[in-house]
Enzyme design. Structure first.
Site, PDB file in Angstrom:
ATOM      1  N   SER A 102       0.827  -1.202   0.000  1.00 37.29           N
ATOM      2  CA  SER A 102       0.000   0.000   0.000  1.00 37.29           C
ATOM      3  C   SER A 102       0.871   1.266   0.000  1.00 37.29           C
ATOM      4  CB  SER A 102      -0.969  -0.078   1.188  1.00 37.29           C
ATOM      5  OG  SER A 102      -1.955   0.913   1.113  1.00 37.29           O
ATOM      6  N   ASP A 152      -9.994  -3.980  -5.752  1.00 33.24           N
ATOM      7  CA  ASP A 152      -9.341  -3.113  -4.767  1.00 33.24           C
ATOM      8  C   ASP A 152      -9.912  -1.698  -4.921  1.00 33.24           C
ATOM      9  OD1 ASP A 152      -7.581  -1.454  -3.341  1.00 33.24           O
ATOM     10  OD2 ASP A 152      -5.876  -2.773  -3.713  1.00 33.24           O
ATOM     11  N   HIS A 183      -8.341  -4.516  -0.956  1.00 30.71           N
ATOM     12  CA  HIS A 183      -7.022  -3.929  -0.692  1.00 30.71           C
ATOM     13  C   HIS A 183      -6.207  -4.800   0.278  1.00 30.71           C
ATOM     14  CE1 HIS A 183      -4.235  -0.638  -0.983  1.00 30.71           C
ATOM     15  NE2 HIS A 183      -4.226  -0.430   0.319  1.00 30.71           N
TER      16      HIS A 183
HETATM   17  C1  MLT Z   1      -1.440   6.003  -0.168  1.00 34.08           C
HETATM   18  O1  MLT Z   1      -1.831   7.027   0.354  1.00 34.08           O
HETATM   19  O2  MLT Z   1      -0.251   5.698  -0.307  1.00 34.08           O
HETATM   20  C2  MLT Z   1      -2.491   5.076  -0.676  1.00 34.08           C
HETATM   21  O3  MLT Z   1      -3.719   5.697  -0.678  1.00 34.08           O
HETATM   22  C3  MLT Z   1      -2.544   3.825   0.076  1.00 34.08           C
HETATM   23  C4  MLT Z   1      -2.822   4.055   1.522  1.00 34.08           C
HETATM   24  O4  MLT Z   1      -3.985   4.092   1.919  1.00 34.08           O
HETATM   25  O5  MLT Z   1      -1.893   4.188   2.273  1.00 34.08           O
END
Ligand code: MLT
Length: 202
Positions: A102, A152, A183
């Site tokens: 992520s 996702d 996700h």
């Molecule tokens: C991010 O902000 O890098 C992406 O949206 C993934 C997350 O939720 O961290």
């Protein structure tokens, strides 16, 4: 940067750079690293940015909308940290394979987007496109595994495909593995990444 380092039992193996998701820590992906390569050295890093107390690797303006200036600054900071950590802990800075989930996958993607030699390979679990409108460095021969979800809600399949195409155009060897679990990071996906690693990363 706050981090942990575990020396590997086989010095020929890469150092696995662990990059957590939003709200995670430097130890989150230790079980994942163990499933990928238990004899490799491990460098687990905690993101320098705090979003209401949740560690991240760069700031965002909203869900899925990145603060591009901060992304660039933090990517440079991480790249410099890797060079210093290699000297301090005695590992080869040219033999680092990132495992990011992520937000951690997004900073790993950003390392690839900005530096041709920061990573020897990368396992990007549920990544997004870190930036658009720039020319990527030469990533010839760099193996990249992308774990993605057809459903996702954060990292949409179109983004996964766009990211894979951008990396491929820069010369990377990209393999995309699809799951159906949103996700979430799943054991099946990590097993697929481990199989990919065993036959791809040397
Ligand atoms: C991010 O902000 O890098 C992406 O949206 C993934 C997350 O939720 O961290």
């Amino acid at each position: 940067m706050k981090h942990i380092f575990h020396k590997g039992t086989d010095e020929r193996k890469p150092t696995l750079l662990l990059l957590h998701g939003t709200g995670g820590t430097e130890t989150d992906l230790l079980p994942v690293a163990g499933m990928i390569d238990e004899s490799a050295a491990i460098l687990g890093v905690r993101g320098n940015v705090s979003e209401n107390g949740m560690p991240r690797f760069f700031k965002r303006l909203a869900e899925g909308v990145f603060d591009e200036e901060d992304l660039i600054t933090q990517t440079k900071g991480l790249e410099e940290f890797l060079g210093n950590a290699a000297k301090d802990h005695g590992f080869d800075s040219s033999n680092i394979v990132a495992i990011g989930y992520s937000n951690g996958a997004n900073i790993a993607g950003s390392l690839l987007f900005h530096y041709s030699d920061a990573l020897k390979g990368a396992i990007l679990l549920h990544p997004m496109v870190p930036r658009r409108g720039i020319t990527l460095p030469d990533l010839s021969g760099i193996p990249v595994f992308i774990g993605a979800g057809t459903n996702d809600p954060i990292c949409k399949p179109e983004q996964t495909e766009e990211l894979a195409e951008m990396l491929q155009k820069a010369g990377a060897n990209v393999e995309v593995h699809w799951e159906n679990n949103g996700h979430q990071l799943t054991r099946d996906e990590i097993e697929k990444a481990a199989q990919w690693y065993a036959h791809t990363v040397k």
